[in-house]
Motif scaffolding. Structure first.
Motif, mmCIF file in Angstrom:
data_model
loop_
_atom_site.group_PDB
_atom_site.id
_atom_site.type_symbol
_atom_site.label_atom_id
_atom_site.label_comp_id
_atom_site.label_asym_id
_atom_site.label_seq_id
_atom_site.Cartn_x
_atom_site.Cartn_y
_atom_site.Cartn_z
ATOM 1 N N ALA A 6 0.824 -1.207 0.000
ATOM 2 C CA ALA A 6 0.000 0.000 0.000
ATOM 3 C C ALA A 6 0.859 1.258 0.000
ATOM 4 O O ALA A 6 0.515 2.274 -0.596
ATOM 5 C CB ALA A 6 -0.933 -0.009 1.223
ATOM 6 N N GLY A 7 2.015 1.184 0.668
ATOM 7 C CA GLY A 7 2.897 2.341 0.741
ATOM 8 C C GLY A 7 3.511 2.747 -0.576
ATOM 9 O O GLY A 7 4.005 3.867 -0.725
ATOM 10 N N THR A 8 3.493 1.845 -1.557
ATOM 11 C CA THR A 8 4.082 2.162 -2.857
ATOM 12 C C THR A 8 3.150 2.985 -3.736
ATOM 13 O O THR A 8 3.508 3.343 -4.851
ATOM 14 C CB THR A 8 4.459 0.871 -3.610
ATOM 15 N N ALA A 9 1.956 3.305 -3.253
ATOM 16 C CA ALA A 9 0.995 4.058 -4.062
ATOM 17 C C ALA A 9 1.404 5.520 -4.247
ATOM 18 O O ALA A 9 0.937 6.180 -5.175
ATOM 19 C CB ALA A 9 -0.395 3.990 -3.418
ATOM 20 N N VAL A 10 2.264 6.036 -3.367
ATOM 21 C CA VAL A 10 2.593 7.464 -3.399
ATOM 22 C C VAL A 10 3.529 7.820 -4.554
ATOM 23 O O VAL A 10 3.331 8.824 -5.247
ATOM 24 C CB VAL A 10 3.215 7.904 -2.059
ATOM 25 N N GLY A 11 4.560 7.003 -4.790
ATOM 26 C CA GLY A 11 5.577 7.334 -5.786
ATOM 27 C C GLY A 11 5.036 7.685 -7.163
ATOM 28 O O GLY A 11 5.392 8.731 -7.732
ATOM 29 N N PRO A 12 4.157 6.855 -7.756
ATOM 30 C CA PRO A 12 3.626 7.201 -9.076
ATOM 31 C C PRO A 12 2.858 8.520 -9.100
ATOM 32 O O PRO A 12 2.891 9.243 -10.099
ATOM 33 C CB PRO A 12 2.692 6.024 -9.388
ATOM 34 N N MET A 13 2.212 8.848 -7.983
ATOM 35 C CA MET A 13 1.447 10.097 -7.960
ATOM 36 C C MET A 13 2.359 11.320 -7.807
ATOM 37 O O MET A 13 2.004 12.415 -8.243
ATOM 38 C CB MET A 13 0.407 10.060 -6.837
ATOM 39 N N VAL A 14 3.539 11.138 -7.195
ATOM 40 C CA VAL A 14 4.527 12.222 -7.182
ATOM 41 C C VAL A 14 4.963 12.529 -8.611
ATOM 42 O O VAL A 14 5.061 13.693 -9.023
ATOM 43 C CB VAL A 14 5.741 11.845 -6.306
ATOM 44 N N ILE A 15 5.220 11.480 -9.385
ATOM 45 C CA ILE A 15 5.602 11.666 -10.790
ATOM 46 C C ILE A 15 4.511 12.417 -11.538
ATOM 47 O O ILE A 15 4.782 13.387 -12.264
ATOM 48 C CB ILE A 15 5.882 10.303 -11.449
ATOM 49 N N ALA A 16 3.262 11.996 -11.361
ATOM 50 C CA ALA A 16 2.149 12.661 -12.040
ATOM 51 C C ALA A 16 2.034 14.124 -11.622
ATOM 52 O O ALA A 16 1.807 15.008 -12.462
ATOM 53 C CB ALA A 16 0.842 11.927 -11.748
ATOM 54 N N ALA A 17 2.206 14.397 -10.327
ATOM 55 C CA ALA A 17 2.080 15.766 -9.831
ATOM 56 C C ALA A 17 3.191 16.662 -10.370
ATOM 57 O O ALA A 17 2.949 17.810 -10.776
ATOM 58 C CB ALA A 17 2.089 15.773 -8.306
#
Length: 288
Positions: A6-17
């Protein structure tokens, strides 16, 4: 194990942001909501990336530890956005997102009246998103323990009706599952109507078994050897047969050359794309 995944969900959204700080013609995807789902520290970092020097430093740091992952994640998200929109325009009324993470697709792309998006994920990720994005009557949040609960039963309890064509999105998830977990998911997919579509990503098996590391030794040490989070993979040449055995037909499979041609070249940027992960579009070819 589930909490680590579940903790790996943040990384891709940093890229998108961070991609949103580029001009429309240069960014690899449009996701104005990405920054809203980030935790405070990541949101602060993404805001700093408005400055080109900070943005380039972030990308260089990413390339040192995970070569090509920045471009690969951004392009796969753009491709799945395209398939999401196309399916709904073609009359699909239900989209099931397995392991939705913090993705904002259902909240920023047009979902027509009469259609629903079911976002299925671990309760911790469902709750994170509930706090950061407004409720939407066309988006149904479905918390589930994938290890102990039956996917179809949980979806049905939340109003999902099988029998009509659907789109299933399975992005950035399969590598975290055991082979048995993948099989159970395909047991669910077997019940979908002919003409339904599936878009999913997978990690190459030769990376998982250490045969070829593609310059990403740090990723292998962390996710395969150390945390042992990445467990399931495929060889590109075996995907078609893998799907056919389960009643699905491979339509196309994308890696670095395809993503570069479709999404990168038009931006004028040079963006490395990792070969570790590939994206597949498939169609249900027979009744389950």
């Amino acid at each position: 194990m589930a909490n680590k995944a579940a903790g790996t969900a943040v990384g891709p959204m940093v890229i998108a942001a961070v991609e949103q700080h580029r001009s429309r013609g240069q960014r690899l995807l449009d996701d104005p909501l990405a920054v809203r789902v980030l935790p405070p520290l990541s949101r602060w970092l993404a805001a700093l990336a408005r400055r080109p020097v900070v943005r380039e430093a972030l990308i260089k740091a990413s390339e040192r530890t995970a070569p090509g992952v920045w471009g690969g994640v951004a392009c796969r998200k753009r491709y799945i956005d395209d398939q999401f929109t196309r399916a709904l325009e073609d009359g699909v009324k239900s989209v099931v997102v397995l392991g939705a993470g913090l993705d904002t697709r259902a909240h920023r792309l047009a979902v027509p009246a009469g259609a629903s998006v079911f976002e299925v994920d671990l309760p911790v990720n469902v709750e994170r998103k509930r706090k950061r994005l407004p409720a939407d009557e066309r988006v149904v949040r479905v918390p589930i323990d994938f290890d102990t609960e039956d996917l179809r039963a949980v979806l049905t309890a939340h109003g999902y009706h099988s029998g009509d064509r659907c789109l299933v999105v399975w992005e950035g998830v399969t590598q975290y599952l055991t082979e048995d977990g993948v099989r159970r998911t395909f047991d669910f997919l077997a019940g979908e109507a002919p003409g339904s579509r599936l878009v999913f990503t997978y990690v190459r098996k030769d990376f998982l078994d250490g045969t070829e590391l593609y310059g990403s030794e740090a990723l292998h040490r962390r996710f395969v050897v150390g945390q042992r989070l990445w467990r399931f993979g495929l060889h590109p040449h075996e995907v078609g047969a893998f799907l056919a055995e389960r009643g699905w037909r491979e339509i196309e499979q994308l890696g670095p050359p395809e993503f570069d041609a479709r999404y990168v070249r038009g931006t004028g940027r040079v963006v490395p794309i990792s070969p570790l992960e590939r994206t597949v579009l498939a169609e249900k070819s027979c009744a389950g």
